[in-house]
Design an enzyme around this catalytic site. Structure first.
Site, PDB file in Angstrom:
ATOM      1  N   SER A  93      41.602  21.580  31.516  1.00  0.00           N
ATOM      2  CA  SER A  93      41.636  21.868  30.088  1.00  0.00           C
ATOM      3  C   SER A  93      40.784  20.835  29.367  1.00  0.00           C
ATOM      4  CB  SER A  93      43.074  21.817  29.573  1.00  0.00           C
ATOM      5  OG  SER A  93      43.127  22.097  28.191  1.00  0.00           O
ATOM      6  N   HIS A 107      36.419  24.323  23.188  1.00  0.00           N
ATOM      7  CA  HIS A 107      37.640  24.226  23.992  1.00  0.00           C
ATOM      8  C   HIS A 107      37.484  25.165  25.180  1.00  0.00           C
ATOM      9  CE1 HIS A 107      41.456  26.430  24.959  1.00  0.00           C
ATOM     10  NE2 HIS A 107      41.820  25.204  25.257  1.00  0.00           N
ATOM     11  N   VAL A 110      41.087  26.669  32.252  1.00  0.00           N
ATOM     12  CA  VAL A 110      41.337  27.606  33.354  1.00  0.00           C
ATOM     13  C   VAL A 110      42.523  27.075  34.141  1.00  0.00           C
ATOM     14  CG1 VAL A 110      39.058  28.665  33.604  1.00  0.00           C
ATOM     15  CG2 VAL A 110      39.497  26.479  34.702  1.00  0.00           C
ATOM     16  N   ARG A 111      43.425  27.959  34.534  1.00  0.00           N
ATOM     17  CA  ARG A 111      44.658  27.486  35.152  1.00  0.00           C
ATOM     18  C   ARG A 111      45.271  28.552  36.058  1.00  0.00           C
ATOM     19  NH1 ARG A 111      45.236  28.901  29.952  1.00  0.00           N
ATOM     20  NH2 ARG A 111      46.827  30.447  29.430  1.00  0.00           N
ATOM     21  N   GLY A 260      55.253  16.963  30.761  1.00  0.00           N
ATOM     22  CA  GLY A 260      53.869  16.587  31.032  1.00  0.00           C
ATOM     23  C   GLY A 260      53.520  15.264  30.370  1.00  0.00           C
TER      24      GLY A 260
END
Length: 301
Positions: A93, A107, A110-111, A260
């Site tokens: 990110s 911005h 990808v995940r 996180g």
């Protein structure tokens, strides 16, 4: 079913390297500083930050790979069937805040998300996209950005660009302001409509497409002269950017709710922003044209 999770992780690590290298070359002065971290519940990541460059005022390119037991609310509200499951999430990110108001903020993300269910096939999906937030927008830049997005989508289906462009317009919207965050791009989530391998190919195309879409715009605009008044407008619009990320963005909520790393999650915030009470741009100015023309749902290509 065996998912090629390690191949995805290898791609993401290389993507982080490639994006940082391309942005460092464009800046020509500053470099990314890496901060490796571990997550108490499982996993960790590499946060890379650039500050006070010749072109990039603040940029963050994050890789994270976290896993654990029990999903945060931000995931299970749309997927109640996987509440309490073991999960694994990984992604890259990034947010780039340039110094020059004529260079747009960008911005990309990808995940991959995987949830293990006892005695059943794992639940998985990909998500991501990229989008552009200009301050002094140029039509050529907007068209070129969307042309890259459309071209990378074509091999995956005639309707893919239109769907994910529309989703991007809907997602990056501040409802209480009745304003778009930027001129859009691509956005997708819960992507598992194709086999795993094809979804992964699409995500790779999106990751590489971000550089093809954004770097040429930076190169074109980074030497444009600007005034202090234009910097003030940039900071005012950055305030909107901060509002979206803190109030609306699902990724921010997921990161904070899942334990996180706060510094990595909030790296998307601009270095400086401003809010004025009921501030409105003068009619007929480039500042007014931004919201009147560019920040509306348009077909750029």
């Amino acid at each position: 079913m065996s998912l090629a999770v390690e191949a995805v992780k290898d791609f993401l690590l290389k993507l982080q390297d490639d994006i940082c290298e391309a942005l460092e070359a464009e800046d020509g002065q500053a470099t990314f500083v890496e901060d490796k971290w571990t997550r108490e519940g499982g996993g960790g990541g590499r946060t890379r930050v650039m500050v006070d460059g010749a072109v990039i005022e603040k940029g963050g390119v994050n890789f994270s790979h976290v896993y654990g037991k029990g999903l945060p609310m931000s995931s299970t509200e749309r997927h109640p069937d996987i509440a309490g499951c073991n999960f694994e999430a990984m992604g890259v990110s990034l947010v780039i805040h340039p110094k020059n108001p004529h260079v747009p903020t960008s911005h990309a993300n990808v995940r991959l998300f995987v949830a293990e269910r006892e005695g059943k096939e794992p639940v998985w999906w990909f998500g991501g996209g990229f989008d552009l937030t200009p301050y002094y927008a140029v039509e050529e830049d907007c068209r070129d950005f969307h042309q890259v997005a459309q071209d990378l989508c074509k091999p995956f289906g005639a309707d893919v660009y239109a769907r994910f462009k529309g989703w991007c317009d809907e997602y990056f919207f501040i409802p209480y302001r009745n304003e778009a965050r930027g001129i859009g791009g691509l956005f997708f989530d819960d992507l598992n409509e194709w086999p795993f391998e094809k979804c992964f190919e699409f995500v790779q195309a999106v990751g590489k497409g971000y550089m093809d879409a954004y770097i040429p715009i930076v190169n074109r605009r980074k030497n444009t002269p600007y005034t202090e008044q234009q910097v003030e407008f940039q900071e005012f619009r950055r305030g909107r950017y901060a509002e979206f990320n803190l109030v609306i963005d699902r990724g921010t909520k997921f990161g904070l709710q899942s334990g996180g790393r706060t510094e990595s999650i909030l790296i998307s915030l601009p270095p400086r922003a401003r809010w004025g009470y009921n501030w409105q741009p003068e009619p007929g100015t480039p500042e007014a044209r931004l919201t009147e023309y560019f920040l509306t749902k348009r077909q750029w290509v």
